[in-house]
Scaffold this motif. Structure first.
Motif, PDB file in Angstrom:
ATOM      1  N   ILE B  58       0.876  -1.143  -0.150  1.00 19.14           N
ATOM      2  CA  ILE B  58      -0.014   0.061   0.041  1.00 19.14           C
ATOM      3  C   ILE B  58       0.826   1.246   0.031  1.00 19.14           C
ATOM      4  CG2 ILE B  58      -1.773   1.386   1.054  1.00 19.14           C
ATOM      5  CD1 ILE B  58      -2.704  -1.479   2.479  1.00 19.14           C
ATOM      6  N   ALA B  59       0.740   2.009  -0.988  1.00 21.14           N
ATOM      7  CA  ALA B  59       1.439   3.399  -0.925  1.00 21.14           C
ATOM      8  C   ALA B  59       0.878   4.480  -0.580  1.00 21.14           C
ATOM      9  CB  ALA B  59       1.754   3.263  -2.465  1.00 21.14           C
ATOM     10  N   LYS B  60       1.649   5.493  -0.108  1.00 17.84           N
ATOM     11  CA  LYS B  60       1.114   6.704   0.092  1.00 17.84           C
ATOM     12  C   LYS B  60       0.384   7.389  -0.850  1.00 17.84           C
ATOM     13  CE  LYS B  60       4.189   8.388   3.807  1.00 17.84           C
ATOM     14  NZ  LYS B  60       5.437   9.106   3.971  1.00 17.84           N
ATOM     15  N   ALA B  61      -0.924   7.738  -0.389  1.00 16.83           N
ATOM     16  CA  ALA B  61      -1.689   8.525  -1.784  1.00 16.83           C
ATOM     17  C   ALA B  61      -2.908   9.097  -0.962  1.00 16.83           C
ATOM     18  CB  ALA B  61      -2.067   7.434  -2.521  1.00 16.83           C
ATOM     19  N   PRO B  62      -3.229  10.221  -1.660  1.00 24.86           N
ATOM     20  CA  PRO B  62      -4.413  10.912  -1.040  1.00 24.86           C
ATOM     21  C   PRO B  62      -5.620  10.064  -0.688  1.00 24.86           C
ATOM     22  CG  PRO B  62      -3.494  11.973  -3.139  1.00 24.86           C
ATOM     23  CD  PRO B  62      -2.864  10.555  -2.953  1.00 24.86           C
ATOM     24  N   VAL B  69      -0.131   2.110   5.101  1.00 27.84           N
ATOM     25  CA  VAL B  69       0.639   2.266   4.088  1.00 27.84           C
ATOM     26  C   VAL B  69       1.762   1.200   4.429  1.00 27.84           C
ATOM     27  CG1 VAL B  69       2.578   3.687   3.292  1.00 27.84           C
ATOM     28  CG2 VAL B  69       0.430   4.824   3.410  1.00 27.84           C
ATOM     29  N   GLY B  70       2.390   0.479   3.465  1.00 27.75           N
ATOM     30  CA  GLY B  70       3.232  -0.480   3.734  1.00 27.75           C
ATOM     31  C   GLY B  70       3.097  -1.927   3.256  1.00 27.75           C
TER      32      GLY B  70
END
Lengths: 160, 144
Positions: B58-62, B69-70
């Motif tokens: 899971i990527a950082k995103a709005p 995240v991770g």
């Protein structure tokens, strides 16, 4: 190591672990449990008797139980080889696996010694000696260790 | 008789030790009352017994909860149990986006017990027979 890796990553493992049938992994795992019950159960009866549990039973009457020990062992050797193959590379590097294997080997060896010296020997006194009681207690402890190590393998492994 | 008691105590001790360890692999390590939605990409998909596992990134995103995240290890049920819920070995493959609801580990480590995956059409693929109260074919209610 390469052979263990190829076993673990091979087509057989993929089929066996990924099969939706209950006749593959679930059945072999169940057989491994049933075989353990037969093998360790018979061994416990013999060694508890030596520890004077149900002391009225003549020791020689326990001889037929050795057949069950070998039946249980045969079931578990076969099912165990299959289960090992599917995790060969992980297991061969797993210290807990070695604890289990060494405990089983020692328990089988000790069981043979007890059979020869205590159960089969015609002059064996019904009231068992401290030495034979110690061997019986050690045998119970070894089987318990093997079982606990077997369970721990599922929870302490670092890979999945 | 003393020997028997000692042996008995040793066996009981070992048995208790194994019980507490077995509990570790039950769902006790997951916060089963907590339903968290995760949205990421499959980086590994292991369709195998005794538990199906997959890894999601899971990527950082709005709009993405920073706490999610991770890289997460998602644990499912056995192959047989999941296949009876509609899963197959090709339900997801590496690189596929996935949206799922799961129960996070109590200790905060990056493990999830799968509750259900949400397919692009809104239908759910459950881990097993457990169903939320609002079980419907498409996303609605309190649960995503």
């Amino acid at each position: 190591m390469a052979i263990f890796r190829s076993l673990q990553d091979g087509a057989f493992t993929e089929w066996f672990l990924g099969s939706e049938s209950i006749w593959t992994y679930p059945t072999v795992l169940t057989l491994h449990t049933v075989g353990m019950a037969i093998l360790v159960g018979a061994s416990f009866v013999i060694h508890l008797r030596i520890l004077q549990v149900a002391g009225a039973i003549p020791l020689r009457r326990l001889l037929p139980l050795y057949r069950f020990i070998w039946i249980g062992f045969a079931i578990n050797l076969l099912s165990g080889l299959i289960l090992f193959a599917t995790e060969a590379a992980d297991r061969i590097a797993d210290p807990v696996f070695y604890v289990k294997m060494v405990s089983i080997a020692a328990a089988l060896w000790l069981g043979g010694v007890v059979k020869r010296r205590v159960i089969v020997r015609p002059s064996a006194p019904e009231a068992t000696t401290l030495a034979s009681r110690s061997m019986a207690a050690a045998s119970l402890a070894l089987w318990a260790t093997a079982i606990v190590a077997g369970r721990l393998m599922a929870y302490l492994k670092t890979t999945r | 008789m003393k020997t028997i008691w000692r042996v008995g105590l040793a066996v009981i001790g070992l048995a208790l030790a194994s019980v507490s360890v077995a509990a570790h692999h039950s769902f006790a390590m997951f916060d089963m009352d907590k339903n968290v939605e995760y949205q990421g990409v499959i980086s590994e998909f292991k369709w195998q017994n005794p538990h199906v596992h997959f890894t999601i990134d899971i990527a950082k995103a709005p709009g993405v909860d920073p706490q999610t995240v991770g890289r997460w290890d998602v644990e499912g049920g056995s192959v047989n149990i999941m296949s009876r819920q509609g899963w197959t070995r090709t339900s997801y493959k590496v690189g596929d986006p996935i949206r799922l609801v799961g129960h996070p580990m109590k200790d905060g480590s990056k493990g999830i017990s799968l509750f259900y995956a949400i397919r692009p059409d809104g239908s759910r693929l459950y881990h097993d027979i457990a169903r939320p109260k609002d079980d419907v074919k498409k996303t609605s209610g309190d649960l995503p």
